[in-house]
Each structure stands twice: as structure tokens, then as C-alpha cells.
Motif scaffolding. Structure first.
Motif, PDB file in Angstrom:
ATOM      1  N   UNK A  18      46.394 163.762  -7.792  1.00 11.13           N
ATOM      2  CA  UNK A  18      47.229 164.914  -8.135  1.00 11.13           C
ATOM      3  C   UNK A  18      48.632 164.826  -7.555  1.00 11.13           C
ATOM      4  N   UNK A  19      48.921 163.800  -6.736  1.00  7.39           N
ATOM      5  CA  UNK A  19      50.199 163.705  -6.035  1.00  7.39           C
ATOM      6  C   UNK A  19      50.458 165.004  -5.269  1.00  7.39           C
ATOM      7  N   UNK A  20      49.378 165.533  -4.713  1.00  4.88           N
ATOM      8  CA  UNK A  20      49.419 166.835  -4.042  1.00  4.88           C
ATOM      9  C   UNK A  20      48.456 166.781  -2.867  1.00  4.88           C
ATOM     10  N   UNK A  21      48.990 166.452  -1.680  1.00  2.00           N
ATOM     11  CA  UNK A  21      48.134 166.277  -0.510  1.00  2.00           C
ATOM     12  C   UNK A  21      47.529 167.580  -0.025  1.00  2.00           C
ATOM     13  N   UNK A  22      48.058 168.721  -0.466  1.00  2.00           N
ATOM     14  CA  UNK A  22      47.466 170.007  -0.078  1.00  2.00           C
ATOM     15  C   UNK A  22      46.118 170.211  -0.753  1.00  2.00           C
ATOM     16  N   UNK A  23      45.901 169.561  -1.904  1.00  2.15           N
ATOM     17  CA  UNK A  23      44.624 169.645  -2.610  1.00  2.15           C
ATOM     18  C   UNK A  23      43.819 168.363  -2.475  1.00  2.15           C
ATOM     19  N   UNK A  24      44.478 167.206  -2.388  1.00  2.00           N
ATOM     20  CA  UNK A  24      43.783 165.928  -2.288  1.00  2.00           C
ATOM     21  C   UNK A  24      43.342 165.422  -3.644  1.00  2.00           C
ATOM     22  N   UNK A  25      42.888 164.163  -3.661  1.00  2.00           N
ATOM     23  CA  UNK A  25      42.411 163.572  -4.899  1.00  2.00           C
ATOM     24  C   UNK A  25      41.043 164.133  -5.274  1.00  2.00           C
ATOM     25  N   UNK A  26      40.800 164.204  -6.552  1.00  2.00           N
ATOM     26  CA  UNK A  26      39.492 164.618  -7.045  1.00  2.00           C
ATOM     27  C   UNK A  26      38.738 163.360  -7.476  1.00  2.00           C
ATOM     28  N   UNK A  27      37.535 163.166  -6.922  1.00  2.00           N
ATOM     29  CA  UNK A  27      36.683 162.041  -7.307  1.00  2.00           C
ATOM     30  C   UNK A  27      35.469 162.599  -8.031  1.00  2.00           C
ATOM     31  N   UNK A  28      35.218 162.116  -9.239  1.00  2.00           N
ATOM     32  CA  UNK A  28      33.990 162.495  -9.931  1.00  2.00           C
ATOM     33  C   UNK A  28      33.282 161.224 -10.402  1.00  2.00           C
ATOM     34  N   UNK A  29      31.965 161.246 -10.317  1.00  2.00           N
ATOM     35  CA  UNK A  29      31.131 160.131 -10.755  1.00  2.00           C
ATOM     36  C   UNK A  29      30.164 160.662 -11.806  1.00  2.00           C
ATOM     37  N   UNK A  30      30.295 160.136 -13.016  1.00  2.00           N
ATOM     38  CA  UNK A  30      29.463 160.573 -14.139  1.00  2.00           C
ATOM     39  C   UNK A  30      29.564 162.086 -14.358  1.00  2.00           C
ATOM     40  N   UNK A  31      30.716 162.659 -14.059  1.00  2.00           N
ATOM     41  CA  UNK A  31      30.938 164.093 -14.235  1.00  2.00           C
ATOM     42  C   UNK A  31      30.622 164.925 -13.019  1.00  2.00           C
ATOM     43  N   UNK A  32      29.917 164.392 -12.027  1.00  3.90           N
ATOM     44  CA  UNK A  32      29.657 165.118 -10.785  1.00  3.90           C
ATOM     45  C   UNK A  32      30.950 165.149  -9.963  1.00  3.90           C
ATOM     46  N   UNK A  33      31.346 166.343  -9.542  1.00  5.17           N
ATOM     47  CA  UNK A  33      32.565 166.496  -8.758  1.00  5.17           C
ATOM     48  C   UNK A  33      33.765 166.939  -9.556  1.00  5.17           C
ATOM     49  N   UNK A  34      33.624 167.062 -10.888  1.00  2.00           N
ATOM     50  CA  UNK A  34      34.782 167.402 -11.719  1.00  2.00           C
ATOM     51  C   UNK A  34      35.229 168.841 -11.530  1.00  2.00           C
TER      52      UNK A  34
END
Length: 658
Positions: free
Chosen positions: A50-66
Motif C-alpha cells: 500500500x506504500x503506507x506504513x501506517x497500515x502495512x502490507x496486506x498478505x493473503x494466501x488463497x484469499x485468506x487475509x484479504x
């Protein structure tokens, strides 16, 4: 051998979908800016930077974490043996030092039987080992577009059976959007001593500390995105949104062979303090957490060509959050609206067995029972504000079984049945649409069952080409899926509810070819069909609609060329399909294609000092794209724009002696 499965099974024989990323792909000549650099090209894995360290990157695996609004959920992350995922399932990656990353392993699909709560997939990040000399040091200096600067120094060595390394870095980034600047200072270290077969066994210690400060520009509506994707949402600037915090942790691990088996034990602890202004309030959190894990593994060979191991163990983790919310008056703390002490206690017992059944069959089974207790002590009680103290206990037993059969030399087919169990996090439980304290009594854990089958193999063609490949297909049913939503009057703050039933199914394909010592080619293709099956809100059924935040198709390709005595050149391509942003599937982020490139010269050495300049460009085609969506955002502010074309230039300077 794979590490992520906690069993000594070769990658090509593993009965689960596992991918590895080496040091060149994860770190060499990269900016060390975000974790998506390390996980490029892993099938089934979607990393939204997200280029936004206040939120951090989102990691999803097979849709888990989205569904994640900030940090990582639904995916277990472990860094140098220490969980980055807390007992409640929430993960923060601020402390990860990407500039010294040595590689990564990813297990794709439900894995709670091996790792417990929030294991819709597992990511292991491992720092580079200590240098193979008595003393060595290195410095990396980097600068780039949008005010990017990074300075990193490491020192370490090996002597007398002890290896150690210590590093420090400073990152500054003004951001390509208004109100998106960030600053961070990190210190990391590790030490390894002994070996499991003798003496006191093998010991490892690792530690990390980070001090960070980042602003949050917020997501944009489609109309605002079209006018100027570099702008911040005006209310985010007015309310001074962002996050500032300090995080320190220490982990210890010990392993010793005992007779026909081994004992493996570890312990960790951390302290995290942060201030997080969001549009409607300012969240102040003081977190203390720790845990321990112990396992005993017995191995035996019952008859020729038949062997196996059994592992028995347990885990205990504890999380204490002192949480206070205040009204947000243009970034200044207003009246206290929430004051509660939260405890999460997680206990687990587990058993795992792996067996070699003849020369062709490998089986791996796991069984785990988790019990997670959430307790809240409401400290803001008055005549008009009732006591919302309370506790909730959530538990699950999660089995798994996988079998792999060798069908040719270095080629196998496999199948597995696995499960996962994911509790809401303390933040998700504490964020109640009514505004009350305590925990949401109507929010339940989500559970998943998955069936998977696949093919994997490796081959050497002539004396110049080594190739490997894998193909996987899966079908996962999720019950009580956790879904985020926002409400008018509290934009920027997400609440959660359970959908009745969801289905994730897909196909993942990956291949790699190494041609001589010069050229490495990698390609991956992912198809994810994630849809609601039973989900009704206010008499409106969303059955059959796609789960927001999950891209249906994605293609990754990379080529890395090493030229003798000249360095390397690498190109990465990622193409991603459009992505739904809300439950009703009426808002979509458009698909896009990105090209990154990087080059590193061979080191120029003189009198024990080597210098290796490097250069890189991200989004070389200058595409306008949406890097992530805020699911079900109020005011239709779904879209988080990605950075335009950006160059960086750096140099590595190394000093060392034998």
C-alpha cells in the motif's frame, strides 16, 4: 528439505503446496522497502504493497487475509523462529529487516494443525546467516524517488562454533502521495551456537527493535482517484491520521538430540507501544506478549525402507493489551471513549507424524487442539456507561493428512485434507458498531476445510538446464467467514460480522529453470475463485458474489541474468486481474501490469574492501493502478493507489577478514 512443514521432507516429496524464495530473488539489488519484494512470484500469494506504513502490507494466501484493513490476518508469519503473529491472530511486520533477508518459505492453504490460530497459510522469513569469516561488516546506502533514503550497516562473524550478526538501518520516505511520509529505525541481531548432536545442543537467539512513525493518507473514491491519485483524503489530513510506535522483541531457541529423538524448545517475548489516530478516534495501545513452545520428536525405522517420526508438544502464549481510545480533535486527544485491559491466553497441544512407507510414499499427519481465551476489564464505567467487562473462550481441534507418491524420478503427485481455525483479533472483537466496550458477543471464529491435489517435480536437461515445477488445485469451504464493513459516521474504522458460508477454489502453477550458471527464469500463474455461498445482510443475499479484496487471476514472471565478472540484471513482471472492492461487487479496482528491473555490478575489491553499486526501477511502464482496496468502505472510498515509476540507486560496501 522444507522447514515450514516441521518435518524433514524434500520439497518435491512434500504432500502440501510449499514454495521457497532464495536470497537473490528476495534481497539482491532490491530497495528493501516492503515485504512484497521477498514474496514476488509465489503462486497463490497476493501481497498488496500500500506504500503506507501506517497500515502495512496486506498478505493473503488463497484469499485468506484479504479482509485486512491493517497488518496481516489469516496468515501465520514467523521471523527467525519468533512468531510475528500474536496469540489473537494479528500480525505486524514493522520490525522485519528486509535488507538482510536470506530467504522465505511459504505453505499455501489451511495449516492450523501445524501452526494453530490464523493459519490459512504460513510464511517463514529467515535472515541471512552470519558471514563465513571471523569478522565482516557491510554498509548499504540507497536513495530514490519520492524522498526514499535508506542506510543499513551490519557486522558479524563466526569463531569457535559461534556465529553472530548485528545490524541497524534507517529508512525515510516522503511518499508519492500527500500525507504518506514515513520514518523508521531498526536494530536486529542473531546468534547461533553449537549443534543438536553434541554438547549442550544447538542454541539460537534473535532480537529486533524498531521505532517508526508514518502518516496515513487514506483510501479514495473512484471520482477522487480520477482527479488526482497522489492526493490524500482531506479528512485524514485534518484528523492527522497515522501510526507511531516502538516495538522490541527477543526470541530464544534450543534443540538437542536425545537417543533416537530430539527435544526442541523455544520462548519469546515482546513489548509494543503505539499511538494510532484514525478519523474518528485516537487509539493508544500498550502491548506485552510472550510465549513458549516445546516438542519432543521420536524417530525410528521399523523395517528396511520404512521409517517415521512422531512429534508431541505444546504451546502457551499470552497477550496483554492496555487499550485506550480518545476522541480525535484534529489530531489532538479528546475525551476518553474506551479504557480497557485485554488479555488473550492461547494454549495448544499437538501431535505430528511423518512416515516413509516404502521407496515411493510419504505421509504427513497432524492433529492439534487450540483454546483461546479473550478477557476484557472495562475501566470506563459510570452511571451512563455500564460495565462491559467479560470473557470469551474459543476452541477448535484441527486435523490434517497429506500423502505424496513418487511417480517418476524426482516427480510426485500428492493430495491432502487440511483444516484451519481463525479467531477474531482483539481489535476486531473490541470494535463494536454500538460503540460499547468489552468484546462483540455476536462475532465468531471462522473455520475452513480444504481438499487439495497436486503434481510437482524436478529434472535436469542435458548438462546445462535444471528445471522444477508444481501444479496444485484446491477446494476450501469456509464457515462463519469474517467480513469487514464500515458504517456512516465512523468512516475509516472497520467493524466485522460473520458470513454464513464461503467457498475458495483455485489452481496454482509455477515453474523455474536455471540455465547454466547465468540465467534463472521463474513463472507463476494463480486462479482464485472465492465466493460467498450463504451470506445475507438486511434481507439482501450475496450468495454467488465474489469475496472482495481477492484478485481472480494473477501472473508473475522473472528473469535474472548473471554475467561473468559483470554482475546481474533482473526483470520482474506482475499482471493482475481486476478485483472487487465490496460485497455487492459493484465497485472494482481495475487490473494492471507492472514491470520492475534492477541491476548490480560485480564488486570491485581492493585491500579487503569491496564496492558493488546497483540501480533499480519500479513500475517501469509508469502504469496508473490501484494496489489495494479497503473492503466495504464507507463513502465508497475503496481505492488505494499504487506508486508511479520510481528509480533508486545504491551501493553495497563490504569489509572482512578471514
Amino acid at each position: 528439505m522444507t522447514t515450514v512443514l516441521r518435518a524433514p521432507v524434500p520439497l518435491v516429496r512434500a504432500p502440501y503446496a510449499v514454495s521457497t524464495v532464495g536470497r537473490d530473488a528476495a534481497q539482491t539489488a532490491r530497495a528493501g522497502f516492503a515485504v512484497d519484494e521477498a514474496l514476488r512470484g509465489v503462486p497463490g500469494v497476493q501481497v498488496d504493497n500500500r506504500f503506507n506504513a501506517a497500515l502495512g502490507e496486506r498478505i493473503s494466501i488463497r484469499g485468506f487475509g484479504a479482509r485486512t484493513q491493517f497488518g496481516v490476518r489469516g496468515v501465520k508469519v514467523i521471523v527467525d523462529g519468533v512468531p510475528a503473529t500474536m496469540p489473537d491472530g494479528q500480525t505486524s511486520l514493522n520490525h522485519v529487516e528486509l535488507g538482510t533477508l536470506g530467504g522465505a518459505e511459504v505453505e499455501r492453504g489451511p495449516a492450523s494443525a501445524l501452526y494453530g490460530n490464523a493459519a490459512g497459510g504460513v510464511v517463514l522469513l529467515e535472515s541471512a546467516p552470519p558471514p563465513d569469516s571471523t569478522l565482516a561488516a557491510s554498509v548499504r546506502a540507497l536513495g530514490g524517488a519520492d524522498g526514499l533514503s535508506r542506510l543499513q550497516a551490519t557486522v558479524g562473524g563466526q569463531d569457535g562454533g559461534v556465529g553472530w550478526s548485528l545490524g541497524a538501518s534507517r529508512l525515510a520516505y516522503d511518499g508519492f502521495r500527500q500525507w504518506s511520509d514515513q520514518r523508521s529505525t531498526r536494530v536486529t541481531g542473531r546468534a547461533d551456537a553449537g549443534n543438536a548432536a553434541s554438547g549442550w545442543g544447538a542454541l539460537r537467539a534473535s532480537g529486533a527493535w524498531v521505532d517508526y512513525d508514518a502518516h496515513n493518507p487514506g483510501a479514495l473514491s473512484d471520482s477522487l482517484l480520477g482527479v488526482d491519485p497522489a492526493r490524500a483524503f482531506a479528512n485524514n489530513v485534518r484528523q492527522q491520521t497515522g501510526e507511531a510506535g516502538k516495538h522490541g522483541q527477543l526470541g530464544l531457541g534450543w534443540r538437542r538430540d536425545v537417543g533416537v529423538g530430539a527435544i526442541d524448545a523455544s520462548a519469546w517475548g515482546l513489548r509494543r507501544r503505539l499511538s494510532n489516530p484514525i478519523p474518528v478516534s485516537i487509539v493508544a495501545l500498550d502491548r506485552r506478549a510472550g510465549g513458549a513452545r516445546a516438542a519432543w520428536t521420536a524417530s525410528d525405522t521399523w523395517r528396511p525402507e520404512v521409517g517415521g517420526r512422531v512429534t508431541l508438544g505444546g504451546e502457551l502464549q499470552r497477550q496483554r493489551d492496555d487499550r485506550q481510545n480518545f476522541g480525535n480533535a484534529s489530531g489532538v486527544r479528546g475525551a476518553r471513549t474506551l479504557d480497557q485491559l485485554e488479555h488473550v491466553t492461547s494454549g495448544a497441544l499437538f501431535a505430528q507424524a511423518d512416515a516413509t512407507l516404502g521407496p515411493r510414499v510419504v505421509a504427513l499427519a497432524g492433529l492439534r487442539h487450540d483454546r483461546v481465551r479473550f478477557a476484557a476489564d472495562d475501566r470506563l464505567v459510570s452511571a451512563t456507561n455500564p460495565d462491559d467487562s467479560g470473557a470469551r473462550t474459543l476452541s477448535a481441534t484441527t486435523p490434517s493428512l497429506g500423502v505424496s507418491v513418487e511417480i517418476a524420478r524426482a516427480a510426485s503427485v500428492y493430495a491432502n485434507a487440511s483444516t484451519s481455525f481463525e479467531t477474531p483479533t482483539t481489535t476486531e472483537l473490541a470494535n463494536r458498531p454500538t460503540g460499547a466496550g468489552g468484546f462483540n458477543p455476536d462475532l465468531h471464529p471462522q473455520r475452513a476445510r480444504s481438499l487439495e491435489a497436486g503434481l510437482k517435480g524436478a529434472a535436469v536437461v542435458g548438462d546445462r538446464v535444471a528445471a522444477s515445477w508444481q501444479l496444485a488445485a484446491y477446494h476450501t469451504i469456509v464457515r462463519d467467514a469474517l467480513v469487514p464493513f464500515e458504517v456512516p459516521g465512523a468512516a475509516g474504522r472497520q467493524f466485522f460480522r460473520n458470513a454464513g458460508r464461503a467457498r475458495h477454489r483455485g489452481v496454482e502453477a509455477a515453474a523455474q529453470a536455471v540455465v547454466g550458471d547465468a540465467l534463472t527464469l521463474r513463472a507463476a500463474y494463480t486462479v482464485v475463485d472465492a465466493r460467498f455461498q450463504q451470506y445475507t445482510v438486511r434481507d439482501t443475499s450475496y450468495a454467488g458474489l465474489r469475496i472482495p479484496g481477492v484478485s481472480p487471476r494473477r501472473f508473475d514472471f522473472s528473469a535474472l541474468l548473471r554475467a561473468a565478472h559483470r554482475g546481474l540484471v533482473a526483470v520482474d513482471l506482475r499482471a493482475q486481474d481486476r478485483m472487487p472492492a465490496n460485497d455487492v461487487n459493484r465497485a472494482w479496482a481495475a487490473g494492471y501490469a507492472l514491470v520492475d528491473a534492477r541491476a548490480l555490478t560485480d564488486a570491485l575489491s581492493m585491500r579487503g574492501v569491496s564496492i558493488a553499486p546497483f540501480v533499480g526501477v519500479t513500475n517501469a511502464l509508469d502504469a496508473r493502478y490501484v494496489t489495494a482496496v479497503t473492503v466495504n468502505a464507507a463513502g465508497a472510498r475503496y481505492f488505494e493507489p499504487g506508486a508511479r515509476r520510481a528509480f533508486y540507486l545504491g551501493t553495497d560496501v563490504a569489509f572482512g577478514r578471514r
